[in-house]
Design a protein around this motif. Structure first.
Motif, mmCIF file in Angstrom:
data_model
loop_
_atom_site.group_PDB
_atom_site.id
_atom_site.type_symbol
_atom_site.label_atom_id
_atom_site.label_comp_id
_atom_site.label_asym_id
_atom_site.label_seq_id
_atom_site.Cartn_x
_atom_site.Cartn_y
_atom_site.Cartn_z
ATOM 1 N N ALA A 50 0.810 -1.216 0.000
ATOM 2 C CA ALA A 50 0.000 0.000 0.000
ATOM 3 C C ALA A 50 0.849 1.274 0.000
ATOM 4 N N ARG A 51 2.091 1.199 0.486
ATOM 5 C CA ARG A 51 2.941 2.382 0.595
ATOM 6 C C ARG A 51 3.984 2.462 -0.525
ATOM 7 N N MET A 52 3.926 1.541 -1.443
ATOM 8 C CA MET A 52 4.980 1.430 -2.438
ATOM 9 C C MET A 52 5.056 2.636 -3.372
ATOM 10 N N ASP A 53 3.937 3.124 -3.852
ATOM 11 C CA ASP A 53 3.974 4.248 -4.795
ATOM 12 C C ASP A 53 4.461 5.519 -4.117
ATOM 13 N N ASP A 54 4.106 5.697 -2.859
ATOM 14 C CA ASP A 54 4.599 6.855 -2.120
ATOM 15 C C ASP A 54 6.111 6.764 -1.970
ATOM 16 N N TYR A 55 6.594 5.550 -1.691
ATOM 17 C CA TYR A 55 8.045 5.344 -1.621
ATOM 18 C C TYR A 55 8.693 5.693 -2.955
ATOM 19 N N VAL A 56 8.130 5.202 -4.057
ATOM 20 C CA VAL A 56 8.692 5.456 -5.389
ATOM 21 C C VAL A 56 8.770 6.954 -5.658
ATOM 22 N N ALA A 57 7.694 7.671 -5.353
ATOM 23 C CA ALA A 57 7.673 9.115 -5.616
ATOM 24 C C ALA A 57 8.746 9.841 -4.812
ATOM 25 N N ARG A 58 8.853 9.517 -3.527
ATOM 26 C CA ARG A 58 9.850 10.193 -2.686
ATOM 27 C C ARG A 58 11.261 9.802 -3.073
ATOM 28 N N CYS A 59 11.469 8.526 -3.386
ATOM 29 C CA CYS A 59 12.793 8.058 -3.759
ATOM 30 C C CYS A 59 13.235 8.718 -5.060
ATOM 31 N N ARG A 60 12.347 8.761 -6.055
ATOM 32 C CA ARG A 60 12.702 9.391 -7.326
ATOM 33 C C ARG A 60 13.011 10.881 -7.123
ATOM 34 N N THR A 61 12.193 11.561 -6.334
ATOM 35 C CA THR A 61 12.412 12.996 -6.101
ATOM 36 C C THR A 61 13.759 13.250 -5.448
ATOM 37 N N GLN A 62 14.077 12.483 -4.404
ATOM 38 C CA GLN A 62 15.352 12.676 -3.721
ATOM 39 C C GLN A 62 16.537 12.366 -4.628
ATOM 40 N N LEU A 63 16.415 11.328 -5.427
ATOM 41 C CA LEU A 63 17.499 10.973 -6.337
ATOM 42 C C LEU A 63 17.697 12.039 -7.408
ATOM 43 N N GLN A 64 16.597 12.542 -7.953
ATOM 44 C CA GLN A 64 16.696 13.554 -9.005
ATOM 45 C C GLN A 64 17.231 14.870 -8.461
ATOM 46 N N GLU A 65 16.838 15.221 -7.237
ATOM 47 C CA GLU A 65 17.335 16.455 -6.643
ATOM 48 C C GLU A 65 18.821 16.351 -6.298
ATOM 49 N N THR A 66 19.239 15.183 -5.846
ATOM 50 C CA THR A 66 20.637 14.983 -5.458
ATOM 51 C C THR A 66 21.533 14.757 -6.668
ATOM 52 N N PHE A 67 20.992 14.065 -7.679
ATOM 53 C CA PHE A 67 21.755 13.747 -8.883
ATOM 54 C C PHE A 67 20.957 14.157 -10.123
ATOM 55 N N PRO A 68 20.935 15.458 -10.433
ATOM 56 C CA PRO A 68 20.156 15.949 -11.579
ATOM 57 C C PRO A 68 20.556 15.225 -12.872
ATOM 58 N N GLY A 69 19.546 14.858 -13.648
ATOM 59 C CA GLY A 69 19.809 14.184 -14.914
ATOM 60 C C GLY A 69 20.003 12.690 -14.812
ATOM 61 N N SER A 70 19.896 12.138 -13.604
ATOM 62 C CA SER A 70 20.084 10.693 -13.440
ATOM 63 C C SER A 70 18.872 9.933 -13.965
ATOM 64 N N THR A 71 19.113 8.705 -14.366
ATOM 65 C CA THR A 71 18.044 7.800 -14.784
ATOM 66 C C THR A 71 17.575 7.005 -13.573
ATOM 67 N N THR A 72 16.271 6.967 -13.354
ATOM 68 C CA THR A 72 15.706 6.183 -12.254
ATOM 69 C C THR A 72 14.527 5.365 -12.796
ATOM 70 N N LEU A 73 14.628 4.059 -12.697
ATOM 71 C CA LEU A 73 13.592 3.161 -13.200
ATOM 72 C C LEU A 73 13.072 2.302 -12.050
ATOM 73 N N PHE A 74 11.749 2.109 -12.016
ATOM 74 C CA PHE A 74 11.112 1.326 -10.954
ATOM 75 C C PHE A 74 10.198 0.283 -11.580
ATOM 76 N N TYR A 75 10.306 -0.950 -11.094
ATOM 77 C CA TYR A 75 9.461 -2.046 -11.572
ATOM 78 C C TYR A 75 9.559 -3.176 -10.548
ATOM 79 N N GLY A 76 8.719 -4.193 -10.679
ATOM 80 C CA GLY A 76 8.873 -5.298 -9.747
ATOM 81 C C GLY A 76 7.693 -6.227 -9.642
ATOM 82 N N HIS A 77 7.855 -7.213 -8.753
ATOM 83 C CA HIS A 77 6.826 -8.230 -8.493
ATOM 84 C C HIS A 77 5.886 -7.678 -7.411
ATOM 85 N N ILE A 78 5.096 -6.704 -7.777
ATOM 86 C CA ILE A 78 4.384 -5.922 -6.761
ATOM 87 C C ILE A 78 3.391 -6.760 -5.966
#
Length: 468
Positions: A358-386
């Motif tokens: 239930a919390r996975m999409d919120d995690y994805v959004a926060r993780c992507r935001t933090q990664l993009q802010e810390t490493f501008p231009g980085s590639t971040t891909l999310f997928y899995g056996h949800i």
């Protein structure tokens, strides 16, 4: 690691040669390349020697001799691990189970298979299928990974939502303890409550407590029908609604529920043809659903009617059902496009985490935001056996000589701890995740793990430096 000054290598190798034979002891330049590294991306190492015992008795002799000489032993299977769990240092012995190969027995009455630990997973699958049964454990490395390694890491794969992890597929085990003691419990019974279930000590313990040599696997009926579909979803709430509907309407037929976020979908469909030909509307997520049934005449119509109802009700915006085996493979090719990641994102960082669904999409959004802010231009891909709470993450920073691994791990695993997840869903801990174990296990849990390790391996000579 430097070789120990006090080790009489010549005496050790001579004793091993006498006990195992010349074909089972390889040292120096004779150490094969395959035994020097796994898929972790860590630098290759050359072990002191590689032992290739041909049976359980030889495994026992090897461990007993190494124990007497105070030499560490690292078990090795197919060498497909991703966390460095089977890498042996220059003053350690690699114990390869590559010669312990074969199906010893297939018992149709109990629907079990007794297998030597070095047998490749694909060989197990094929032997089960030839006898009219089904081995549901499945990984991309099926042709190379060994069943013993699968159990040592408690492998997951694509069908955990229906069949569970590797430990749910095991009824009996034979394992050799660090001092050479052989513990044989090749149980075929589902119900057996005679004392502790000792096989669970070795499944998922990554070879630090004992070396698995034989296993009794539980088999299932061979599926008579396979249904595969790709569905679009408006957002993650829509994904959860689809998952709930699949569970309610497909019941035990549901075997895989794979979710791809848009960035991964765009990457994958840039390599293989999109199942949504002509649909250029971006969606919030994409879901691959597989169902395995036992009635070829009724299962497929039931599956299609279920999806048609969801489309008619507007529950999901689009869906396409595989009409042939080739279609099904093409759909899975989108999800399995990860095989091309190294070509497009060299030295990328890959993560295997588990989170409350239930919390996975919120995690994805926060993780992507933090990664993009810390490493501008980085590639971040999310997928899995949800469907089983397993999320895979790919991070790649272009234009740098060295990927910012430490900083990325702090973001990814820091959020995992905050969300009550696990730093390893199916790949194990090995050496790469050892420093992060405390993000998923309490101090009390880790202390108990160490107590078990000390009880079975008081000298700490079996796969040292792994897990904790």
């Amino acid at each position: 690691m430097m070789k120990r000054d006090d080790l009489d290598t010549a005496s050790l190798l001579a004793e091993l040669l006498d006990a195992l034979g010349p074909s089972a002891v390889l040292a120096g330049d004779a150490v094969p390349e395959r035994n020097r590294n796994d898929y972790s991306g860590l630098p290759a190492t050359t072990p002191l020697a590689v032992l290739r015992p041909a049976d359980t008795a030889a495994v026992s002799a090897a461990l007993r001799i190494c124990q007497a000489h105070g030499v560490a032993v690292v078990p090795q299977g197919g060498m497909t691990g991703l966390c460095g769990g089977s890498r042996a240092g220059s003053d350690e012995i690699a114990l390869s189970l590559e010669r312990l190969v074969g199906i010893e027995e297939l018992d149709a009455a109990s629907a079990t298979m007794t297998v030597l630990a070095g047998t490749p997973l694909q060989a197990v699958q094929e032997a089960a299928a030839a006898a009219g049964f089904f081995c549901p454990l499945d990984l991309g490395a099926r042709g190379s990974c060994s069943i013993g390694g699968n159990l040592a890491t408690n492998a997951g794969g694509n069908r955990v939502i229906r069949y569970g992890m590797a430990r749910e597929m095991v009824l009996g085990i034979e394992a050799v303890l660090p001092d050479g003691t052989v513990l044989t419990s090749l149980n075929k019974m589902i119900k057996n409550n005679a004392g502790f279930d000792l096989k669970q000590l070795f499944i998922g313990s990554e070879g630090v407590l004992g070396v698995i040599t034989r296993v009794v696997l539980k088999l299932w009926p061979k599926p008579a029908s396979t249904m595969v579909a790709i569905c679009a979803a408006t957002d993650f709430a829509n994904v959860l609604a689809l998952l709930q509907s699949a569970r309610q309407n497909l019941g035990p037929l549901l075997s895989a529920f794979e979710v791809m976020w848009p960035q991964y979908w765009d990457f994958a469909t840039g390599l293989v043809r999109s199942p949504f030909a002509g649909d250029d509307v971006p969606h919030g997520a994409y879901v691959l659903i597989e169902a395995l049934g036992t009635d070829a005449e009724q299962d497929a119509p039931r599956f299609e009617v279920w999806l048609e109802t969801l489309l008619d009700q507007g529950t999901i915006p689009n869906a396409v059902v595989a009409q042939s085996v080739a279609d099904g493979r093409a759909f899975w090719a989108v999800r399995d496009a990860t095989g091309e990641l190294y070509q497009h994102f060299p030295q990328h960082m890959a993560f295997d985490v588990g989170l409350p669904i239930a919390r996975m999409d919120d995690y994805v959004a926060r993780c992507r935001t933090q990664l993009q802010e810390t490493f501008p231009g980085s590639t971040t891909l999310f997928y899995g056996h949800i469907g089983d709470g397993n999320l895979h993450i790919i991070v790649w920073q272009p234009g740098v000589d060295e990927q910012p691994k430490k900083q990325v791990e702090q973001i990814v695993y820091g959020l995992v701890r905050e969300y009550g997840g696990t730093v390893s869903a199916e790949h194990g801990i090995g050496t790469l995740k050892r420093q992060w174990l405390g993000h998923a296990r309490s101090q009390e849990q880790i202390a108990l793990m160490r107590t078990l390790k000390t009880a079975l391996d008081p000298r700490g000579l079996l796969n040292p430096g792994k897990v904790f």
